[in-house]
Design a protein around this motif. Structure first.
Motif, PDB file in Angstrom:
ATOM      1  N   VAL A   1     -90.247 -72.075 -51.849  1.00 13.69           N
ATOM      2  CA  VAL A   1     -90.243 -70.793 -51.149  1.00 13.69           C
ATOM      3  C   VAL A   1     -90.881 -69.778 -52.098  1.00 13.69           C
ATOM      4  CG1 VAL A   1     -87.862 -70.239 -51.897  1.00 13.69           C
ATOM      5  CG2 VAL A   1     -88.865 -69.052 -49.936  1.00 13.69           C
TER       6      VAL A   1
ATOM      7  N   ARG B   1     -91.767 -77.935 -50.246  1.00 13.93           N
ATOM      8  CA  ARG B   1     -90.418 -77.838 -50.828  1.00 13.93           C
ATOM      9  C   ARG B   1     -90.312 -76.641 -51.759  1.00 13.93           C
ATOM     10  NH1 ARG B   1     -87.426 -83.148 -52.495  1.00 13.93           N
ATOM     11  NH2 ARG B   1     -86.393 -83.421 -50.495  1.00 13.93           N
TER      12      ARG B   1
ATOM     13  N   VAL C   1     -91.732 -70.244 -46.763  1.00 16.65           N
ATOM     14  CA  VAL C   1     -91.453 -71.642 -47.087  1.00 16.65           C
ATOM     15  C   VAL C   1     -92.728 -72.461 -46.920  1.00 16.65           C
ATOM     16  CG1 VAL C   1     -90.171 -73.699 -46.386  1.00 16.65           C
ATOM     17  CG2 VAL C   1     -89.043 -71.455 -46.373  1.00 16.65           C
ATOM     18  N   SER C   2     -93.008 -73.287 -47.922  1.00 17.32           N
ATOM     19  CA  SER C   2     -94.160 -74.185 -47.849  1.00 17.32           C
ATOM     20  C   SER C   2     -93.776 -75.468 -48.550  1.00 17.32           C
ATOM     21  CB  SER C   2     -95.359 -73.529 -48.535  1.00 17.32           C
ATOM     22  OG  SER C   2     -96.427 -74.455 -48.591  1.00 17.32           O
TER      23      SER C   2
ATOM     24  N   PHE D   1     -82.493 -72.844 -45.876  1.00 18.13           N
ATOM     25  CA  PHE D   1     -83.892 -72.979 -45.477  1.00 18.13           C
ATOM     26  C   PHE D   1     -84.109 -74.283 -44.713  1.00 18.13           C
ATOM     27  CE2 PHE D   1     -83.996 -70.448 -49.371  1.00 18.13           C
ATOM     28  CZ  PHE D   1     -84.849 -69.408 -49.009  1.00 18.13           C
ATOM     29  N   ARG D   2     -85.056 -74.233 -43.794  1.00 16.70           N
ATOM     30  CA  ARG D   2     -85.500 -75.459 -43.111  1.00 16.70           C
ATOM     31  C   ARG D   2     -87.010 -75.547 -43.301  1.00 16.70           C
ATOM     32  NH1 ARG D   2     -85.081 -76.396 -36.562  1.00 16.70           N
ATOM     33  NH2 ARG D   2     -86.354 -78.281 -36.464  1.00 16.70           N
ATOM     34  N   ASN D   3     -87.488 -76.676 -43.819  1.00 14.75           N
ATOM     35  CA  ASN D   3     -88.941 -76.784 -44.010  1.00 14.75           C
ATOM     36  C   ASN D   3     -89.570 -77.527 -42.836  1.00 14.75           C
ATOM     37  OD1 ASN D   3     -88.583 -79.507 -44.525  1.00 14.75           O
ATOM     38  ND2 ASN D   3     -89.145 -79.394 -46.690  1.00 14.75           N
ATOM     39  N   SER D   4     -90.863 -77.757 -42.952  1.00 13.60           N
ATOM     40  CA  SER D   4     -91.597 -78.343 -41.820  1.00 13.60           C
ATOM     41  C   SER D   4     -91.205 -79.791 -41.567  1.00 13.60           C
ATOM     42  CB  SER D   4     -93.103 -78.235 -42.051  1.00 13.60           C
ATOM     43  OG  SER D   4     -93.432 -78.888 -43.257  1.00 13.60           O
TER      44      SER D   4
ATOM     45  N   SER E   1     -85.191 -69.351 -42.252  1.00 11.01           N
ATOM     46  CA  SER E   1     -83.952 -69.381 -43.026  1.00 11.01           C
ATOM     47  C   SER E   1     -82.880 -68.573 -42.312  1.00 11.01           C
ATOM     48  CB  SER E   1     -84.170 -68.793 -44.416  1.00 11.01           C
ATOM     49  OG  SER E   1     -84.391 -67.398 -44.307  1.00 11.01           O
TER      50      SER E   1
ATOM     51  N   ARG F   1     -88.088 -73.812 -37.936  1.00  9.54           N
ATOM     52  CA  ARG F   1     -88.883 -74.475 -38.989  1.00  9.54           C
ATOM     53  C   ARG F   1     -89.567 -73.412 -39.837  1.00  9.54           C
ATOM     54  NH1 ARG F   1     -90.816 -79.168 -35.476  1.00  9.54           N
ATOM     55  NH2 ARG F   1     -89.293 -80.727 -36.113  1.00  9.54           N
ATOM     56  N   LEU F   2     -89.541 -73.602 -41.145  1.00  9.25           N
ATOM     57  CA  LEU F   2     -90.106 -72.670 -42.130  1.00  9.25           C
ATOM     58  C   LEU F   2     -89.343 -71.346 -42.161  1.00  9.25           C
ATOM     59  CD1 LEU F   2     -93.953 -73.243 -41.599  1.00  9.25           C
ATOM     60  CD2 LEU F   2     -92.358 -74.447 -43.099  1.00  9.25           C
TER      61      LEU F   2
END
Ligand code: FES
Length: 104
Positions: free
Chosen positions: A62, A60, A57-58, A31-34, A18, A15-16
């Protein structure tokens, strides 16, 4: 012609975090977000080519590690007041597997 390729499992990207896929189009950052959303962008900042895969990453976006431009993960467009765009690529998840679509 579209070309879906399997690029690995969701749990392989923190999470957060890449990972980078090397493709004919150049390096592509996944990327994978929260919220466990997955995005694929060219690993090249529209400013001066910084490696977005090493950014933060935060939600949607980066943030580029070089000069802190923020790039929207869903469309590759820099957040105002910055201007520019990096390529984005379609992704889909089936089960836990991630697929990336590359045009051939
Ligand atoms: S290269 Fe990304 S902000 Fe400058």
């Amino acid at each position: 012609m579209s070309n879906w390729i399997e690029i690995g499992y969701m749990h392989e990207i923190p999470r957060l975090g890449s990972r980078v896929i090397k493709a004919a189009q150049g390096n592509i950052a996944i990327f994978r977000n929260s919220n466990d959303e997955i995005f694929a962008l060219g690993d090249k900042c529209p400013h001066k080519g910084g490696p977005l895969s090493e950014g933060t990453v935060s939600g949607r976006t980066v943030t580029c590690p070089l000069h802190n431009w923020r790039i929207q993960l869903d469309n590759g467009i820099a957040v105002t007041p910055d201007e520019g765009c990096t390529n984005t690529y379609p992704v889909k998840i089936e089960g836990n597997l991630i697929y990336l679509e590359l045009n051939s």
